[in-house]
Design a protein around this motif. Structure first.
Motif, PDB file in Angstrom:
ATOM      1  N   GLU A 168       1.081  26.558  26.861  1.00 54.58           N
ATOM      2  CA  GLU A 168       0.371  27.530  27.805  1.00 54.58           C
ATOM      3  C   GLU A 168       0.906  26.589  29.068  1.00 54.58           C
ATOM      4  N   ALA A 169       1.432  27.428  30.035  1.00 54.76           N
ATOM      5  CA  ALA A 169       1.913  26.922  31.411  1.00 54.76           C
ATOM      6  C   ALA A 169       0.856  27.319  32.440  1.00 54.76           C
ATOM      7  N   THR A 170       0.182  26.116  33.281  1.00 54.32           N
ATOM      8  CA  THR A 170      -0.637  26.179  34.128  1.00 54.32           C
ATOM      9  C   THR A 170      -0.448  26.895  35.214  1.00 54.32           C
ATOM     10  N   ASP A 171       0.743  27.067  35.649  1.00 54.11           N
ATOM     11  CA  ASP A 171       1.187  27.678  36.998  1.00 54.11           C
ATOM     12  C   ASP A 171       1.973  28.796  36.910  1.00 54.11           C
ATOM     13  N   LEU A 172       2.149  29.464  35.726  1.00 55.14           N
ATOM     14  CA  LEU A 172       2.749  30.936  35.287  1.00 55.14           C
ATOM     15  C   LEU A 172       2.084  31.851  34.723  1.00 55.14           C
ATOM     16  N   GLY A 173       0.785  31.519  34.102  1.00 51.14           N
ATOM     17  CA  GLY A 173      -0.015  32.680  33.582  1.00 51.14           C
ATOM     18  C   GLY A 173       0.912  33.028  32.086  1.00 51.14           C
ATOM     19  N   TRP A 174       1.678  32.016  31.718  1.00 50.31           N
ATOM     20  CA  TRP A 174       2.490  32.271  30.454  1.00 50.31           C
ATOM     21  C   TRP A 174       1.848  31.373  29.393  1.00 50.31           C
TER      22      TRP A 174
END
Length: 214
Positions: A168-174
């Motif tokens: 989970e990327a905390t800055d991308l919503g990915w």
């Protein structure tokens, strides 16, 4: 995004933009920074740049003697070629990246998705040890994270190392995958997925320790 080496028409402009961005970075580095060890094996920052420039300036027929001399081991030949090209003046390396930004070099198996990802990963191999901001484009980063977690990133990702984990990327919503979570910025995940241990300190979640052990 297609699954056959990356035939998406968006990819070539993305690759060109990454080459120009790398050229700007090279122009801004001091000689000492260029000679700093990168995150990529035993390569210096300068040699990483040489690797990115080599497919743009070397004629295919000139690669044969290098491959023969390396005992037909592609990774060894690649390293030797990168070091040879890296001996060029930094301004010449940056100019080559700009002049050939639109070069349609397409690596075997991984295609243009692999080339885009290679540029972004090696950009972080340079920036991270120098303490420079990641400065990654969110759209291009998402494309590469999808590629790295999609099961087709041959030579980039060890499937056994990432199996059974959710990223989970905390800055991308990915996000991608199922299982214990490995959480961090997109830049940290990019490095972690490609085996850079320097990124482990920037990760959290129940899966981060598992990834570190693997």
């Amino acid at each position: 995004m297609t699954g056959h080496g990356g035939a998406d028409p968006r990819l070539l402009p993305m690759i060109a933009a990454e080459r120009r961005r790398t050229a700007d970075l090279v122009d801004a580095l001091t000689p000492a920074q260029l000679d700093t060890p990168s995150l990529c094996g035993a390569w210096t920052v300068r040699e990483v740049v040489g690797h990115l420039v080599s497919p743009l300036v070397e004629k295919p027929w000139r690669l044969v003697p290098v491959l023969v001399g390396a005992g037909f081991r592609p990774h060894v030949a690649n390293a030797r070629l990168a070091r040879r090209v890296a001996r060029r003046p930094p301004a010449e390396l940056a100019a080559a990246l700009r002049e050939h930004a639109g070069h349609r070099f397409r690596p075997p198996v991984v295609g243009w998705l692999g080339q885009l990802t290679d540029l972004q990963v090696h950009g972080q191999d340079i920036r991270h040890p120098l303490g420079l901001p990641a400065d990654l484009d969110p759209e291009r980063l998402r494309v590469s994270l999808d590629f790295l977690t999609g099961g087709r990133a041959v030579g980039f990702v060890d499937r056994r190392r990432v199996a059974g984990l959710r990223f989970e990327a905390t800055d991308l919503g990915w996000s991608a995958g199922q299982g214990p979570v490995v959480r961090g910025t997109g830049a940290a995940l990019l490095l972690a997925l490609t085996g850079r241990r320097a990124a482990l300190a920037d990760l959290t979640g129940d899966g981060a320790a598992t990834l570190g052990v693997r």
